[in-house]
Scaffold this active site. Structure first.
Site, PDB file in Angstrom:
ATOM      1  CB  CYS A 130      -0.841  -0.013   1.136  1.00  0.00           C
ATOM      2  SG  CYS A 130      -2.286  -1.452   0.914  1.00  0.00           S
TER       3      CYS A 130
ATOM      4  NE  ARG B 294       1.641  -7.450  -2.086  1.00  0.00           N
ATOM      5  CZ  ARG B 294       0.040  -7.486  -2.236  1.00  0.00           C
ATOM      6  NH1 ARG B 294      -0.163  -6.975  -3.451  1.00  0.00           N
ATOM      7  NH2 ARG B 294      -0.494  -7.911  -1.436  1.00  0.00           N
TER       8      ARG B 294
HETATM    9  C1  UDX Z   1      -1.022   0.239   5.764  1.00  0.00           C
HETATM   10  C2  UDX Z   1      -1.880   1.213   6.345  1.00  0.00           C
HETATM   11  O1  UDX Z   1      -1.330   1.092   7.877  1.00  0.00           O
HETATM   12  C3  UDX Z   1      -3.318   0.724   6.445  1.00  0.00           C
HETATM   13  O2  UDX Z   1      -4.357   1.525   7.120  1.00  0.00           O
HETATM   14  C4  UDX Z   1      -3.751   0.592   4.942  1.00  0.00           C
HETATM   15  O3  UDX Z   1      -4.919   0.202   4.731  1.00  0.00           O
HETATM   16  C5  UDX Z   1      -2.780  -0.215   4.123  1.00  0.00           C
HETATM   17  O4  UDX Z   1      -1.517   0.193   4.329  1.00  0.00           O
HETATM   18  P1  UDX Z   1       0.192  -2.152   5.823  1.00  0.00           P
HETATM   19  O5  UDX Z   1       0.950  -1.634   4.809  1.00  0.00           O
HETATM   20  O6  UDX Z   1      -0.389  -3.445   5.759  1.00  0.00           O
HETATM   21  O7  UDX Z   1      -1.044  -1.111   6.327  1.00  0.00           O
HETATM   22  O8  UDX Z   1       1.001  -2.221   7.052  1.00  0.00           O
HETATM   23  P2  UDX Z   1       1.477  -0.978   8.258  1.00  0.00           P
HETATM   24  O9  UDX Z   1       1.589  -1.723   9.368  1.00  0.00           O
HETATM   25  O10 UDX Z   1       1.089   0.272   8.013  1.00  0.00           O
HETATM   26  O11 UDX Z   1       3.226  -0.959   8.016  1.00  0.00           O
HETATM   27  C6  UDX Z   1       3.581  -0.368   6.746  1.00  0.00           C
HETATM   28  C7  UDX Z   1       4.970  -0.356   6.557  1.00  0.00           C
HETATM   29  O12 UDX Z   1       5.497   0.797   7.519  1.00  0.00           O
HETATM   30  C8  UDX Z   1       5.774  -1.511   7.113  1.00  0.00           C
HETATM   31  O13 UDX Z   1       6.678  -2.042   6.253  1.00  0.00           O
HETATM   32  C9  UDX Z   1       6.140  -1.185   8.418  1.00  0.00           C
HETATM   33  O14 UDX Z   1       7.373  -2.012   8.877  1.00  0.00           O
HETATM   34  C10 UDX Z   1       6.498   0.149   8.175  1.00  0.00           C
HETATM   35  N1  UDX Z   1       6.524   0.663   9.694  1.00  0.00           N
HETATM   36  C11 UDX Z   1       5.131   0.933  10.198  1.00  0.00           C
HETATM   37  C12 UDX Z   1       7.727   1.369  10.185  1.00  0.00           C
HETATM   38  O15 UDX Z   1       8.560   1.287   9.593  1.00  0.00           O
HETATM   39  N2  UDX Z   1       7.565   1.903  11.204  1.00  0.00           N
HETATM   40  C13 UDX Z   1       6.341   2.193  12.081  1.00  0.00           C
HETATM   41  O16 UDX Z   1       6.344   2.647  13.199  1.00  0.00           O
HETATM   42  C14 UDX Z   1       5.016   1.689  11.456  1.00  0.00           C
END
Ligand code: UDX
Length: 435
Positions: A263, A331
């Protein structure tokens, strides 16, 4: 209420199963006959904690069915959700809407009676208008209302995010749809989840703005981490110190190797393109995309530096391949860029991930795979933690030390504290904290 979900991928399957769990009569549709056969046989094609049980319970209760037959499932529906993929278009970063437009045509050809058609997929601003135009062109007699209802599901927490949302956003331009959408989300509405009604375009932009802001927030703390390393500060304490400000909040301030997933990378790019198309560039997000891309490769260089600057002929164990824990999704995972940087520099990489290895084998060549962390560490000159799976949170350092060639750990998720690792005689490098 009869609900049809077009697209039984990650969003469609979770949303369909949750709507069925609310008591609605749900049909999940997909063109992929193999996927539908697997779902009918109770096999779930994606790794999402709790989804297999939720699907099984609702199939058994007769509230959830799977089919490839769009005509019948559309004809019988009160609400049809479009939950098909909107990948980045090859080469230019715009969202590829061909699946959305195809679904719109097929729905228009088969719809009967007043039907609410909902774009649940993440779609650029104005897509709802385009879907409505396509449907009216395909079938001028169709009695429809096209609505935007973006999802905010995190992989690995999708069911909880659907059932306990911070908000439900519904963009509509036809008041008849309001009652239908309120009924669809009635169980949540009763639980006081805010049901925000707005226009279609505003709803579409809320989704992109939400993901882009979260990506920006992560990239901000990642840049603070780099500065912390230079000035001798601790990024986790910086995050805590700013996060206690109610206007900032503590979430999404975990410094790491950069964001990945299906996403944030796709949606930030699509928003940048939309903004450029409307001559209102979002420079903060353009910079977020560039900084995040650079960071993933910089993490590979961080590992090279931590093992002395030259990894030719060295064995590096990589723990964690998926873009985050509790998913099998690779991904845009930072691990891909980190490993590429290491192998380009002549390292031999051995990787382990609890769920992602099948997908990783299709994406990453020239590395070995081990079936647990300690096997991966055998003879390794360094262990790199890229994904913060729970099973990496209590590694036996004494055991690691006996199997490794050198006691070196690079922790890109700050799972451990520098002092505790140093006590075990390891050279320890992390993100945004003095080593
Ligand atoms: C995200 C959004 O949170 C969600 O609301 C939307 O519908 C889809 O995209 P997702 O991609 O599943 O969800 O995962 P998320 O938990 O948001 O993490 C996204 C990325 O950010 C991951 O690679 C995670 O490792 C990274 N991340 C997240 C960080 O590096 N630091 C953080 O504090 C939080």
């Amino acid at each position: 209420m009869k609900i049809t979900m077009i697209g039984s991928g990650y969003v469609g399957l979770v949303s369909g199963a949750c709507f069925a769990d609310f008591g609605h009569d749900v049909t999940c549709v997909d063109k992929d006959a193999d996927k539908i056969e697997a779902l009918k046989a109770g096999r779930i094609p994606i790794f999402e904690p709790g989804l297999d049980g939720l699907v099984a319970a609702n199939v058994a209760a007769g509230r959830l069915a799977f089919t490839t037959d769009i005509p019948t499932s559309v004809r019988e529906a009160d609400v049809v959700f479009i939950a098909v993929g909107t990948p980045s278009r090859r080469g230019d970063g715009h969202a590829d809407l061909s699946y959305v437009h195809g679904a719109a045509r097929e729905i228009a050809e088969n719809v009967s009676g007043f039907t609410v058609v909902v774009t649940k997929s993440t779609v650029p601003v104005g897509t709802g208008d385009e879907v409505e135009r396509i449907m009216r062109e395909t079938n001028p007699q169709a009695d429809i209302a096209v609505v935007s209802n973006p999802e905010f599901l995190r992989e690995g927490a999708a069911i909880d995010d659907f059932k306990r949302p911070d908000r439900i956003v519904v963009g509509l331009d036809d008041e008849r749809a309001r009652a239908v959408m309120t009924e669809a989300y009635r169980p949540l509405y009763l639980n006081q989840a805010p049901l925000l009604f707005t226009t279609r375009r505003t709803s579409e932009l809320i989704k992109y703005a939400s993901n882009a802001f979260l990506a920006l927030k992560i990239t901000f703390i990642n840049e603070m981490a780099d500065l912390c390393e230079k000035v001798g500060a601790n990024v986790q304490e910086v995050a805590r110190g700013i996060g206690l400000d109610g206007r900032i909040g503590p979430k999404f301030l975990h410094a790491g190797p950069g964001y990945g997933g299906s996403c944030f990378p796709k949606d930030t790019l699509a928003l940048v393109k939309t903004a450029q198309d409307y001559d209102s560039p979002v420079r903060l997000i353009e910079t977020t995309v560039a900084v995040n891309d650079n960071r993933k490769r910089a993490m590979g260089r961080k590992v090279i530096h931590a093992v002395g600057g030259d990894v030719r002929g060295k064995r590096i164990a990589v723990l964690g391949l998926t873009f985050k824990p509790n998913t099998d999704d690779m991904r845009d995972s930072p691990a891909i860029a980190v490993i590429q940087t290491l192998t380009d520099a002549g390292a031999a990489v051995i990787a382990y991930d609890p769920e992602g290895m099948d997908n990783a084998r299709k994406l990453i060549e020239g590395i070995d795979f081990a079936d647990n962390a300690y096997r991966a560490a055998e003879g390794a000159d360094a262990v790199v933690i890229v994904t913060e799976w729970n099973q990496f949170r209590a590694l036996d350092f004494a055991r690691l030390k006996t199997v490794m060639n050198a006691p070196v750990m690079i922790d890109l998720r700050n799972i451990y504290r520098p002092d505790e690792v140093a006590r075990h005689g390891f050279s320890y490098t992390s993100v945004g904290r003095a080593d």
